[in-house]
Design an enzyme around this catalytic site. Structure first.
Site, mmCIF file in Angstrom:
data_model
loop_
_atom_site.group_PDB
_atom_site.id
_atom_site.type_symbol
_atom_site.label_atom_id
_atom_site.label_comp_id
_atom_site.label_asym_id
_atom_site.label_seq_id
_atom_site.Cartn_x
_atom_site.Cartn_y
_atom_site.Cartn_z
ATOM 1 C CG ASP A 1 33.893 43.331 33.440
ATOM 2 O OD1 ASP A 1 34.547 43.175 32.535
ATOM 3 O OD2 ASP A 1 32.604 43.058 33.714
ATOM 4 C CD GLU B 1 30.359 47.215 29.407
ATOM 5 O OE1 GLU B 1 29.936 46.967 28.390
ATOM 6 O OE2 GLU B 1 31.002 46.490 30.306
ATOM 7 C CD GLU C 1 35.475 38.433 34.317
ATOM 8 O OE1 GLU C 1 36.124 37.960 33.333
ATOM 9 O OE2 GLU C 1 35.246 37.829 35.223
ATOM 10 C CG HIS D 1 35.092 32.800 27.229
ATOM 11 N ND1 HIS D 1 33.941 32.916 26.795
ATOM 12 C CD2 HIS D 1 35.705 33.296 28.102
ATOM 13 C CE1 HIS D 1 33.717 34.333 27.187
ATOM 14 N NE2 HIS D 1 34.867 34.546 28.081
ATOM 15 N NE ARG E 1 40.122 32.965 35.258
ATOM 16 C CZ ARG E 1 39.944 34.037 34.649
ATOM 17 N NH1 ARG E 1 39.071 34.728 34.654
ATOM 18 N NH2 ARG E 1 41.292 34.366 34.297
ATOM 19 C CG HIS F 1 38.601 31.269 25.364
ATOM 20 N ND1 HIS F 1 39.994 30.854 26.108
ATOM 21 C CD2 HIS F 1 38.790 32.612 25.703
ATOM 22 C CE1 HIS F 1 40.406 31.890 26.519
ATOM 23 N NE2 HIS F 1 39.743 32.774 26.509
#
Length: 861
Positions: A102, A124, A138, A222, A224, A255
């Site tokens: 994604d 996937e 995603e 990490h 957003r 990250h």
């Protein structure tokens, strides 16, 4: 008739990020083993992290799109991947494009294949949270791919059911298992056979924990969605838990996103004795940790799958997950970023005496998903029919943009397509002007016309695509006739610090062959005072036309900051200096078509001097800061504390010292004033000399530290320099003083130099420093002396425990913590350096008083 394997066009496998690399390499290898023609195309959305995975598995991409840019956003990523995959697909004519998961690379590559009528296989497939904004972007990406895909390789029966529910035909859905389990199987085999080595620090810490019966947990965070305070809550909760349970050790490969780095600094994790903080570890180290930890806290989808596949309990730091199978299996618990839920779940995990053995559940597959996918591709007749039906349509030429040019549109030719010329061309084209960019470098011109700006600047890729597509801009090596000519070529200095104006007058030579009455010639390059007048006279001699009457000449220097060029070209105030009044007003007519800032009109000589004075004033201010640093360091004071306290005065604002002055402006422009006014520029020359000497002073500081180290140690001293760019958080090495320092240290026989620069591509750096280029983690592990040259934000998150036994030299002020004063009590500053060197200072003071008294005595005599 179904074509044979030999007749099938190559299958393209797309990878762009580390998770894609991990999950697609088993498929790529299985395709090779099956004898199918396969091409690996890397977008390099995540450059260094993906390269680590490719190197680990011994795989080299056939196509490397190198799209990664400093400060890249979703707009840039989507547009650049669309454009570059279109070029690759059109060139190799694939029979199928395989994408995974994604990511933006996956979505854009699938869309590109769809536009070209190429069958798409989605590995996937079927993962959903049913919230298009979580995870972002995603969830949207996977929905887009699910819409355009011809073949859906679902990792679980639940994912397949999601696809059925959304109307995907059953004959196009295949439940194969997740290829991440294949990768884990391969890496476990490599560890068992000892064909790979694990970082010694990580391995030793894990073994020490097991020896002392300490619990181990792995933390990754990490997303957003957590940048608005979620990550801070997670880290604060982990810190509290670790403080209460010293028998638990946490590994946290963070990250390098600025939000994450700032959260680590704000929470103060790096001083905790039972947490190991590092930049992202290689996949082999991550797999080793997953095999050995007791539990995992993560917001990563891939790590959820890997941990569950290894029967490790997982606390999922997200509000929603598209991998519900782990929750149903009793191994994953949803806690989000809620402090209470995280703390309670951690306490529960700590109290559990024995974990359930679920190794036989195969929640995400049996480790052979790639083989199943390849067998489906080989056997599926529908694929072959789709190839036969769509083969002719794949390569139809496309012309998305066709804009009819208006006859009345003013035509502008920009000479020089570098850091100023190309952005200026784009801005004018966006304003509706017809712009031709001229450059003598054919490779550059061809790249720009193909949509590659060559230079790096936020939004430049997207904006270039738009103006190329609209027909308002093109690049050429043959200068055409135009209404206006803008010279934006380099003006470096040559020997004895004199301006090299050869590029300016070479541009004038080109203009002279097409210059017509009524044309305007604008000089934007930074030049010594008087150059515009000389340019006008030079053109007069070449053409026989009269400047200011037959054609017009003006100087309008650029005044932009890299990283903000497009905004500042439009909004900054501009100074326009004309050869005469007619010239300045003609120039104003052009600039007011795209500049929203104020336009100030003057003569060309004044405009030239204004630009040089601006940068020279900054150079003088920096030189003063460097002089303060030199004086303070000579008596073992902290220069950053001296300057901080001096700046408490309401009318004092001293800049922060660094390792020198770099870039293409401040380090160059003062010499143009020195050249123009040799008798009236003593201060400027002195300031420039001070700043040019600063890297040498830094080298001397390092040499002294090495000499001191040798008093207590044998052998060669290992020094690591952190940062090489000319200023923090950019990927620009031009005139970099940090690069100069590192280059000088290479030649020192008693120093084993290592260099770290996370913002520059490793391959590019290795062309300069070869095998001396290392990661932050490796560099600090191996170093005896750590030298901070550039204050990159990500260096603020370095684990303090790693630095405990290192000698540290900070010449950029990144480690200096501002003093806090609540206004209620007297604020006392007494640096440790003063205490350590008190006797040295007292001796200096005695010597000063003695010498001063002697001097007065001699004067009186």
């Amino acid at each position: 008739m179904i074509p044979s394997v030999q007749e099938i066009q190559p299958i393209v496998v797309i990878v762009g990020t580390r998770p894609e690399g991990i999950k697609m390499i088993p498929v790529y290898r299985a395709l090779q083993d099956a004898g199918l023609p396969v091409v690996l195309c890397s977008t390099m959305q995540h450059d260094e992290l993906l390269t680590q995975v490719l190197d680990l598995f011994g795989v080299t991409p056939d196509f490397d799109l190198i799209i990664m840019r400093q400060g890249q956003d979703l707009f840039y990523l989507t547009q650049s991947i669309l454009q570059k995959t279109k070029e690759v697909f059109s060139k190799i004519k694939p029979s199928m494009v395989l994408v995974q998961g994604d990511t933006t690379s996956t979505m854009a590559a699938a869309l590109s294949a769809f536009y070209l009528h190429i069958p798409v296989g989605h590995i996937e497939a079927g993962l959903r949270t049913d919230d298009i904004k979580a995870p972002f972007p995603e969830e949207m990406n996977r929905r887009v791919v699910g819409t355009v895909a011809d073949f859906h390789f679902a990792p679980t029966s639940h994912a397949a059911a999601q696809l059925y529910a959304q109307g995907v035909e059953r004959q196009r859905v295949f439940c194969t298992g997740n290829t991440v389990v294949d990768a884990l199987r391969i890496i476990q085999d490599m560890l068992l056979k000892k064909t790979i080595t694990i970082n010694a620090d990580i391995k030793n810490m894990v073994q020490e924990c097991k020896k002392n019966n300490k619990k181990i947990m792995l933390l990754t965070a990490h997303r957003r969605e957590s940048f608005d305070g979620g990550i801070v809550r997670v880290l604060q909760t982990v810190k509290q838990f670790l403080s209460e349970h010293p028998d638990v050790v946490c590994f946290y490969p963070y990250h390098p996103n600025p939000h994450v780095v700032q959260a680590i600094k704000d929470v103060g994790l790096s001083h905790m004795p039972n947490i190991y903080i590092s930049e992202p570890v290689a996949y082999k180290e991550l797999a080793y940790l997953l095999l050995n930890v007791d539990w995992v806290l993560t917001d990563s989808g891939g790590i959820q799958e890997e941990a569950v596949s290894l029967s490790k309990p997982v606390l999922v730091l997200r509000e929603k997950t598209e991998r519900a199978e782990g929750v149903w299996a009793g191994l994953a618990t949803m806690v989000g970023t809620d402090s209470k839920k995280i703390k309670t779940s951690l306490e529960n995990l700590l109290q559990q005496k024995k974990q359930k053995n679920t190794t036989e559940l195969f929640v995400y597959g049996d480790g052979y998903a790639a083989n199943k996918i390849v067998q489906i591709i080989k056997n599926n007749i529908t694929l072959q029919e789709a190839i036969a039906e769509k083969k002719d349509a794949v390569f139809e030429p496309t012309n998305i943009f066709k804009v009819k040019k208006e006859a009345a549109m003013k035509k502008v030719a920009v000479l020089g397509l570098g850091y100023i010329g190309l952005p200026t061309s784009i801005i004018m084209a966006q304003a509706g002007l017809s712009v031709v960019g001229f450059d003598i470098d054919k490779k550059r011109v061809d790249a720009i016309n193909a949509g590659d700006p060559v230079i790096q600047e936020p939004e430049i890729f997207e904006k270039l695509q738009l103006v190329l597509g609209s027909g308002h801009f093109c690049a050429t090596t043959i200068l055409p006739k135009a209404d206006c000519f803008i010279i934006a070529v380099p003006t470096p200095f040559k020997e004895e610090k004199k301006a090299d104006l050869s590029y300016v007058f070479a541009a004038a030579d080109s203009i002279s062959s097409v210059l017509q009455k009524g044309n305007i010639v604008l000089l934007e390059s930074t030049v010594p005072v008087g150059c515009t007048q000389k340019l006008a006279q030079y053109l007069e001699r070449l053409t026989g036309l009269q400047a200011g009457i037959d054609f017009y000449v003006a100087h309008c220097p650029e005044r932009v900051l890299p990283g903000k060029i497009f905004y500042e070209l439009v909004h900054n105030t501009r100074i326009i200096g004309g050869f005469n009044k007619e010239s300045v007003h003609k120039a104003k007519e052009l600039y007011q078509t795209f500049v929203e800032g104020s336009l100030y009109l003057t003569d060309s000589t004044t405009a030239e001097m204004v630009k040089l004075v601006e940068n020279s004033s900054r150079d003088v201010e920096i030189a003063f800061a460097h002089q303060v640093a030199s004086m303070a360091q000579s008596v073992h004071l902290d220069p950053y504390e001296v300057i901080e306290l001096a700046n408490k005065h309401p009318r004092v604002n001293i800049l922060k010292p660094s390792c020198g002055v770099g870039g293409h402006c401040i380090a160059v422009d003062p010499w143009f004033l020195v050249e123009s006014f040799p008798k009236n520029s003593v201060l400027l020359k002195t300031a420039r000399n001070v700043n040019e000497d600063r890297p040498k002073q830094v080298v001397t500081l390092v040499e002294k530290a090495v000499k001191q180290w040798k008093k207590n140690n044998d052998g060669v001293c290992t020094v690591v320099t952190l940062g090489l760019t000319y200023k923090p958080d950019v990927d620009d090495l031009r005139e970099s003083p940090a690069l100069q320092v590192a280059s000088c240290l290479i030649d020192k026989k008693d120093i084993d130099l290592l260099v770290v620069e996370p913002h520059i591509n490793t391959k590019k750096l290795k062309n300069i420093f070869e095998d001396r280029v290392v990661s932050v983690q490796d560099g600090i592990d191996r170093a005896d002396i750590v030298v901070y040259l550039v204050a990159h934000k990500r260096f603020r998150a370095i684990d303090e425990k790693m630095l405990a036994k290192k000698q540290i030299i900070d010449v950029c002020g990144i480690r200096h913590e501002p003093k806090k004063h609540d206004g209620k009590q007297e604020c006392m500053f007494w640096p440790a350096s003063i205490l350590a060197e008190q006797s040295h200072l007292e001796q200096n003071t005695k010597e000063f008083v003695k010498n001063d008294a002697k001097s007065h005595k001699e004067e009186n005599a």
